[in-house]
Design an enzyme around this catalytic site. Structure first.
Site, PDB file in Angstrom:
ATOM      1  N   PHE A 158     -53.306 -11.888  -8.248  1.00 64.36           N
ATOM      2  CA  PHE A 158     -52.840 -11.718  -6.872  1.00 64.36           C
ATOM      3  C   PHE A 158     -52.858 -13.015  -6.079  1.00 64.36           C
ATOM      4  CE2 PHE A 158     -57.336 -11.708  -5.840  1.00 64.36           C
ATOM      5  CZ  PHE A 158     -57.355 -12.269  -4.578  1.00 64.36           C
ATOM      6  N   LYS A 182     -44.980  -9.207 -15.418  1.00 65.33           N
ATOM      7  CA  LYS A 182     -45.620  -8.168 -14.597  1.00 65.33           C
ATOM      8  C   LYS A 182     -46.421  -8.869 -13.506  1.00 65.33           C
ATOM      9  CE  LYS A 182     -49.428  -6.168 -14.171  1.00 65.33           C
ATOM     10  NZ  LYS A 182     -49.585  -6.006 -12.710  1.00 65.33           N
ATOM     11  N   SER A 235     -58.725 -12.285 -13.769  1.00 59.43           N
ATOM     12  CA  SER A 235     -60.190 -12.374 -13.783  1.00 59.43           C
ATOM     13  C   SER A 235     -60.715 -12.398 -15.219  1.00 59.43           C
ATOM     14  CB  SER A 235     -60.769 -11.171 -13.037  1.00 59.43           C
ATOM     15  OG  SER A 235     -60.448  -9.998 -13.755  1.00 59.43           O
ATOM     16  N   CYS A 291     -58.903 -20.089  -8.322  1.00 64.79           N
ATOM     17  CA  CYS A 291     -59.783 -20.313  -9.479  1.00 64.79           C
ATOM     18  C   CYS A 291     -60.288 -21.740  -9.487  1.00 64.79           C
ATOM     19  CB  CYS A 291     -59.052 -19.994 -10.778  1.00 64.79           C
ATOM     20  SG  CYS A 291     -57.785 -21.201 -11.151  1.00 64.79           S
ATOM     21  N   GLU A 397     -68.415 -14.993  -9.726  1.00 66.02           N
ATOM     22  CA  GLU A 397     -67.291 -15.480  -8.924  1.00 66.02           C
ATOM     23  C   GLU A 397     -67.229 -14.711  -7.605  1.00 66.02           C
ATOM     24  OE1 GLU A 397     -63.307 -14.656 -10.458  1.00 66.02           O
ATOM     25  OE2 GLU A 397     -62.697 -16.628  -9.738  1.00 66.02           O
TER      26      GLU A 397
HETATM   27  P1  NAD Z   1     -57.250  -9.183 -12.229  1.00 63.53           P
HETATM   28  O1  NAD Z   1     -57.836  -9.510 -13.542  1.00 63.53           O
HETATM   29  O2  NAD Z   1     -57.811  -8.061 -11.453  1.00 63.53           O
HETATM   30  O3  NAD Z   1     -55.681  -8.837 -12.395  1.00 63.53           O
HETATM   31  C1  NAD Z   1     -54.807  -9.721 -13.064  1.00 63.53           C
HETATM   32  C2  NAD Z   1     -53.650  -8.917 -13.648  1.00 63.53           C
HETATM   33  O4  NAD Z   1     -54.149  -8.017 -14.643  1.00 63.53           O
HETATM   34  C3  NAD Z   1     -52.936  -8.074 -12.598  1.00 63.53           C
HETATM   35  O5  NAD Z   1     -51.551  -8.159 -12.853  1.00 63.53           O
HETATM   36  C4  NAD Z   1     -53.484  -6.671 -12.835  1.00 63.53           C
HETATM   37  O6  NAD Z   1     -52.543  -5.674 -12.539  1.00 63.53           O
HETATM   38  C5  NAD Z   1     -53.846  -6.663 -14.325  1.00 63.53           C
HETATM   39  N1  NAD Z   1     -55.066  -5.889 -14.621  1.00 63.53           N
HETATM   40  C6  NAD Z   1     -56.205  -5.861 -13.895  1.00 63.53           C
HETATM   41  N2  NAD Z   1     -57.127  -5.100 -14.522  1.00 63.53           N
HETATM   42  C7  NAD Z   1     -56.566  -4.650 -15.660  1.00 63.53           C
HETATM   43  C8  NAD Z   1     -57.016  -3.805 -16.732  1.00 63.53           C
HETATM   44  N3  NAD Z   1     -58.237  -3.308 -16.754  1.00 63.53           N
HETATM   45  N4  NAD Z   1     -56.178  -3.548 -17.742  1.00 63.53           N
HETATM   46  C9  NAD Z   1     -54.936  -4.064 -17.754  1.00 63.53           C
HETATM   47  N5  NAD Z   1     -54.451  -4.872 -16.757  1.00 63.53           N
HETATM   48  C10 NAD Z   1     -55.251  -5.162 -15.724  1.00 63.53           C
HETATM   49  O7  NAD Z   1     -57.242 -10.536 -11.372  1.00 63.53           O
HETATM   50  P2  NAD Z   1     -56.839 -10.697  -9.842  1.00 63.53           P
HETATM   51  O8  NAD Z   1     -57.916 -10.123  -8.985  1.00 63.53           O
HETATM   52  O9  NAD Z   1     -55.448 -10.260  -9.612  1.00 63.53           O
HETATM   53  O10 NAD Z   1     -56.831 -12.279  -9.703  1.00 63.53           O
HETATM   54  C11 NAD Z   1     -57.956 -13.038  -9.342  1.00 63.53           C
HETATM   55  C12 NAD Z   1     -58.629 -13.620 -10.549  1.00 63.53           C
HETATM   56  O11 NAD Z   1     -57.730 -14.490 -11.241  1.00 63.53           O
HETATM   57  C13 NAD Z   1     -59.836 -14.458 -10.217  1.00 63.53           C
HETATM   58  O12 NAD Z   1     -60.857 -14.170 -11.118  1.00 63.53           O
HETATM   59  C14 NAD Z   1     -59.339 -15.879 -10.410  1.00 63.53           C
HETATM   60  O13 NAD Z   1     -60.343 -16.830 -10.690  1.00 63.53           O
HETATM   61  C15 NAD Z   1     -58.410 -15.708 -11.554  1.00 63.53           C
HETATM   62  N6  NAD Z   1     -57.462 -16.806 -11.662  1.00 63.53           N
HETATM   63  C16 NAD Z   1     -57.589 -17.646 -12.718  1.00 63.53           C
HETATM   64  C17 NAD Z   1     -56.748 -18.741 -12.836  1.00 63.53           C
HETATM   65  C18 NAD Z   1     -56.876 -19.680 -13.993  1.00 63.53           C
HETATM   66  O14 NAD Z   1     -55.962 -20.452 -14.233  1.00 63.53           O
HETATM   67  N7  NAD Z   1     -57.961 -19.660 -14.721  1.00 63.53           N
HETATM   68  C19 NAD Z   1     -55.759 -18.942 -11.863  1.00 63.53           C
HETATM   69  C20 NAD Z   1     -55.654 -18.037 -10.811  1.00 63.53           C
HETATM   70  C21 NAD Z   1     -56.505 -16.965 -10.711  1.00 63.53           C
END
Ligand code: NAD
Length: 497
Positions: A158, A182, A235, A291, A397
């Site tokens: 997000f 997606k 995440s 991140c 985090e």
């Molecule tokens: P999230 O893991 O909740 O969701 C990411 C994606 O996965 C979304 O599209 C969501 O719909 C899907 N998703 C979530 N839970 C799922 C599940 N159980 N099964 C299948 N799909 C699932 O992450 P978020 O809250 O959207 O984003 C924030 C996180 O992203 C933070 O932890 C941040 O540090 C990380 N992030 C990492 C980087 C990097 O390059 N390492 C960059 C940006 C953000």
């Protein structure tokens, strides 16, 4: 300063983009809410398994012709996309602010970084060249052809709705693959606008698809035998326990970039005036939802005078950050993405206090907001001192506008704290000593290392790295590593008869 005009003016149900068509989903619909105004700006479908299957089928069908399109011709679509992104730069940026809450300057930076990936992928005829050895044995030559594989799934988080899918998608399609993207269902509008521009840029139907939704779509990708690999950013629990694990089980290629809890180390020889603004961006930029955000500040040295002066300057500057609706150009920090995220951050602040931290700047309570907006998702900048490395606010985090402060005697201790943390995404040092900088970059086991830089964001022609706890896979998004991820090395040996 005046409030910029909002690009999304009426609430519409967002459609999927499959096989070059805008298709209404049969799935449930959920609201997309602008967190600055607590106002619904769109409705997004939680698409069904059948819909992800349709998108994969369209992509599979498009693959043979797209693969046979020359890399130069594929690059021309990307050049056209780049032009369209430039023409629509401001609109794309404002959409990100409207759906996410970040400031307009942060959105403009995000748009620029996304476009840079398209620009790098335009070099695909060169980036994708193989290599050749003559006479590996008498009369036998051998060469490598980087070969696209088929259909890839791209899943975004997000916090950077526009940019992050662009860390992968341009390279995937440039190398001759087809994609199904997606986006996060919390912020689906900028990827929808991007798909409209990809359509206008002339990608053939089925090459670039977008299916909105949540777990059903992700699981549909993970289970689908027609998906060759997944490029995921989100995440750590999702990256490690869902994406990386399931791709291993089903034999798919995977990039799974996860979360972070980053450290910024301050040496007593740092240039204070130059360091403070960098810390503000690092800890409070994007409302701490990056991140690459600093989460814990480690101040090195036993000089109380230095510590107090430094922390006074940090606290004073942090307390004056202008908070409000990101479409107001005077605003320096927007809201958190939603109320639940705000409550989670407050929960972390409270856990820190229970574990013995002391509050130096408290962002809870009534937040001073520029403009007449509900304070539902806004949180003020918060600084906690007396923090120790074992506290949850260091090891987990937080993803909010907070700074925990640890004091240590020397650089070795600081490096050890960085290295014993569960996350190893991005750590930085501020120093005017080359030796300190060398010792830090050598000693710290983190994917992205900053020297006098608070946000260690790699350019598009460098990999977006990450190590243990923050990354699962081998190759990363962006640049040459993405080109390698989206191609397999086909080795050919020929004997001259
Ligand atoms: P999230 O893991 O909740 O969701 C990411 C994606 O996965 C979304 O599209 C969501 O719909 C899907 N998703 C979530 N839970 C799922 C599940 N159980 N099964 C299948 N799909 C699932 O992450 P978020 O809250 O959207 O984003 C924030 C996180 O992203 C933070 O932890 C941040 O540090 C990380 N992030 C990492 C980087 C990097 O390059 N390492 C960059 C940006 C953000």
């Amino acid at each position: 300063m005046a409030l910029l005009e909002e690009p999304i003016k009426e609430v519409r149900i967002i459609k999927n983009y499959i096989n070059g068509e805008w298709v209404e989903s049969k799935g449930d619909i959920v609201d997309v809410v602008n967190p600055a105004k607590c106002q619904t700006i769109a409705q997004v479908p939680i698409s069904t398994k059948a819909e992800i299957d349709d998108a994969v089928a369209a992509a599979q069908e498009a693959f043979p012709d797209w693969r046979a399109t020359t890399p130069l011709a594929r690059a021309r679509c990307l050049f056209r996309l780049k032009e369209l992104l430039e023409e629509n730069f401001e609109e794309l940026s404002r959409i990100q602010t409207q759906e996410h809450g970040k400031t307009i300057d942060e959105s403009r930076g995000e748009t620029r970084r996304g476009i840079e990936n398209v620009e790098v992928a335009c070099g695909i005829p060169t980036l994708m060249q193989g290599y050749y050895s003559e006479d590996v044995a008498t009369g036998i030559d051998e060469w490598v052809i980087p070969t696209p594989l088929g259909v890839f799934g791209i899943i975004g988080p997000f916090n950077f709705p526009f940019m992050i899918p662009l860390w992968s998608a341009p390279y995937a399609v440039a190398t001759g693959n087809c994609v199904v993207i997606k986006p996060s269902s919390e912020v689906p509008n900028s990827q929808t606008r991007l798909a409209e521009l990809a359509d206008e840029a002339g990608f053939p139907p089925g090459v670039w698809n977008v299916v909105h939704g949540g777990r059903t779509v992700v699981n549909g990708m993970l289970e689908h035998p027609g998906i060759e690999g997944i490029a995921f950013v989100g995440s750590t629990p999702t990256a490690r326990d869902v994406i990386y694990k399931r791709c291993g089980e089903t034999g798919k290629r995977v990039i799974a970039q996860g979360g972070a809890a980053n450290f910024i180390v301050i040496m007593p020889d740092t240039n204070i005036a130059a360091t403070i603004p960098a810390l503000m961006t690092s800890f409070f930029g994007n409302t701490g939802q990056r991140c690459l955000s600093g989460q814990t500040l480690i101040v090195v040295g036993e000089d109380d005078g230095f510590y107090n002066n430094f922390m006074d300057a940090v606290t004073d500057t942090a307390s004056r950050i202008i908070i409000g609706n990101g479409l107001d150009e005077a605003v320096q920090m927007g809201p958190l993405r939603d109320k639940e995220k705000k409550e989670k951050v407050i929960g972390y602040i409270e856990s820190g206090l229970q574990e013995g931290a002391k509050i130096r700047l408290d962002g809870r309570g009534k937040v001073k907001i520029t403009g007449d907006w509900p304070d539902t998702c806004f949180l003020g900048t918060t600084i906690l001192e007396n923090v120790t490395p074992d506290m949850r606010i260091v090891r987990e985090e937080i993803f909010g506008p907070t700074m925990g402060v640890i004091r240590v005697k020397n650089l070795d201790e600081a490096i050890e704290i960085c290295n014993t943390n569960p996350y190893h995404n991005a750590d930085a040092i501020f120093t005017s000593s080359g030796n300190n900088a060398r010792e830090f970059q050598y000693g710290v086991m983190s994917g992205n290392v900053g020297i006098n830089i608070g946000i260690v964001a790699p350019m598009a022609f460098f990999p977006f790295s990450g190590m243990k706890g923050s990354f699962y896979g081998i190759l990363h998004t962006q640049g040459k590593e993405a080109v390698r991820f989206f191609t397999e090395s086909k080795v050919v040996i020929q004997r001259w008869l």
